[in-house]
Enzyme design. Sequence first.
Site, PDB file in Angstrom:
ATOM      1  N   CYS A  43       0.804  -1.223   0.000  1.00 33.40           N
ATOM      2  CA  CYS A  43       0.000   0.000   0.000  1.00 33.40           C
ATOM      3  C   CYS A  43       0.835   1.270   0.000  1.00 33.40           C
ATOM      4  CB  CYS A  43      -0.943  -0.008   1.194  1.00 33.40           C
ATOM      5  SG  CYS A  43      -2.299  -1.160   0.970  1.00 33.40           S
ATOM      6  N   PHE A  44       1.987   1.238   0.626  1.00 33.85           N
ATOM      7  CA  PHE A  44       2.796   2.445   0.706  1.00 33.85           C
ATOM      8  C   PHE A  44       3.193   2.938  -0.686  1.00 33.85           C
ATOM      9  CE2 PHE A  44       6.331   5.169   1.965  1.00 33.85           C
ATOM     10  CZ  PHE A  44       5.796   5.787   3.082  1.00 33.85           C
ATOM     11  N   GLU A  45       3.350   2.033  -1.630  1.00 36.13           N
ATOM     12  CA  GLU A  45       3.774   2.382  -2.989  1.00 36.13           C
ATOM     13  C   GLU A  45       2.628   2.859  -3.882  1.00 36.13           C
ATOM     14  OE1 GLU A  45       6.588  -0.001  -0.909  1.00 36.13           O
ATOM     15  OE2 GLU A  45       4.551  -0.603  -1.468  1.00 36.13           O
TER      16      GLU A  45
ATOM     17  N   ILE B  74      -3.820  -4.150   7.352  1.00 33.94           N
ATOM     18  CA  ILE B  74      -4.427  -4.843   8.487  1.00 33.94           C
ATOM     19  C   ILE B  74      -3.564  -4.611   9.724  1.00 33.94           C
ATOM     20  CG2 ILE B  74      -5.179  -7.083   9.372  1.00 33.94           C
ATOM     21  CD1 ILE B  74      -5.497  -7.888   6.337  1.00 33.94           C
TER      22      ILE B  74
ATOM     23  N   ASP C 158       0.822  -5.827  15.549  1.00 32.11           N
ATOM     24  CA  ASP C 158       1.243  -5.523  16.917  1.00 32.11           C
ATOM     25  C   ASP C 158       2.121  -4.284  17.027  1.00 32.11           C
ATOM     26  OD1 ASP C 158      -0.116  -7.749  17.845  1.00 32.11           O
ATOM     27  OD2 ASP C 158       1.620  -9.066  17.549  1.00 32.11           O
ATOM     28  N   THR C 159       2.477  -3.687  15.908  1.00 31.45           N
ATOM     29  CA  THR C 159       3.363  -2.519  15.923  1.00 31.45           C
ATOM     30  C   THR C 159       2.634  -1.323  15.316  1.00 31.45           C
ATOM     31  OG1 THR C 159       4.289  -2.913  13.721  1.00 31.45           O
ATOM     32  CG2 THR C 159       5.336  -4.076  15.575  1.00 31.45           C
TER      33      THR C 159
ATOM     34  N   HIS D 179       3.243   0.197  12.694  1.00 32.77           N
ATOM     35  CA  HIS D 179       3.402   0.218  11.236  1.00 32.77           C
ATOM     36  C   HIS D 179       2.079   0.497  10.528  1.00 32.77           C
ATOM     37  CE1 HIS D 179       4.081  -1.738   7.229  1.00 32.77           C
ATOM     38  NE2 HIS D 179       5.144  -0.973   7.311  1.00 32.77           N
TER      39      HIS D 179
ATOM     40  N   ARG E  90     -15.180  -7.376   3.930  1.00 37.60           N
ATOM     41  CA  ARG E  90     -15.366  -6.186   3.094  1.00 37.60           C
ATOM     42  C   ARG E  90     -14.999  -6.437   1.630  1.00 37.60           C
ATOM     43  NH1 ARG E  90     -15.063  -5.305   8.075  1.00 37.60           N
ATOM     44  NH2 ARG E  90     -15.861  -3.451   9.123  1.00 37.60           N
TER      45      ARG E  90
END
Length: 158
Positions: free
Chosen positions: A62-64, A88, A91-92, A94, A133
């Site tokens: 997704c970042f790209e 999604i 635990d971090t 990010h 979804r």
Amino acid sequence: MATFEGTYNDNTQALKLAIVIGRFNDLVTSKLLAGCQDCLRRHGVNTDPEGAQIDYIWVPGCFEISLVAKKLADSGKYDAIICLGAVIRGDTPHFDYVAAEVSKGVAAAAFQTGVPVIFGVLTTDTMQQALERAGIKNNLGWGYALSALEMASLMGKI
């Protein structure tokens, strides 16, 4: 005063679209793409990857998406660009960074170019929520495609 509104069937055979898809979480994004294609096909768009109406661009994650959407919008070749992805929560932190940046980047691509760039990136807490979804009952890919058709129509009228 005039009222302007886009429709879903304004000469859809003449539209040129791009769909940018994040490969990460492709179990979800491939389903979003299928929903998107189904909607476009039912509205008269040729969704064949070998056809001339839609270019499909797969990116690592997704970042790209934002960078590629901006480059496509800058090209002047597209009436609308649909961005599909799934972020999604883990635990971090990010998740927070990626979700925030992709939403800002997609919006910036649209604002800076005047080309409709549709934000079709799911941001969910669990894989189950993402699959719901992108599933048979409620595939949000369909709605993202409708948004692209309506916005392409509207931008052609104003």
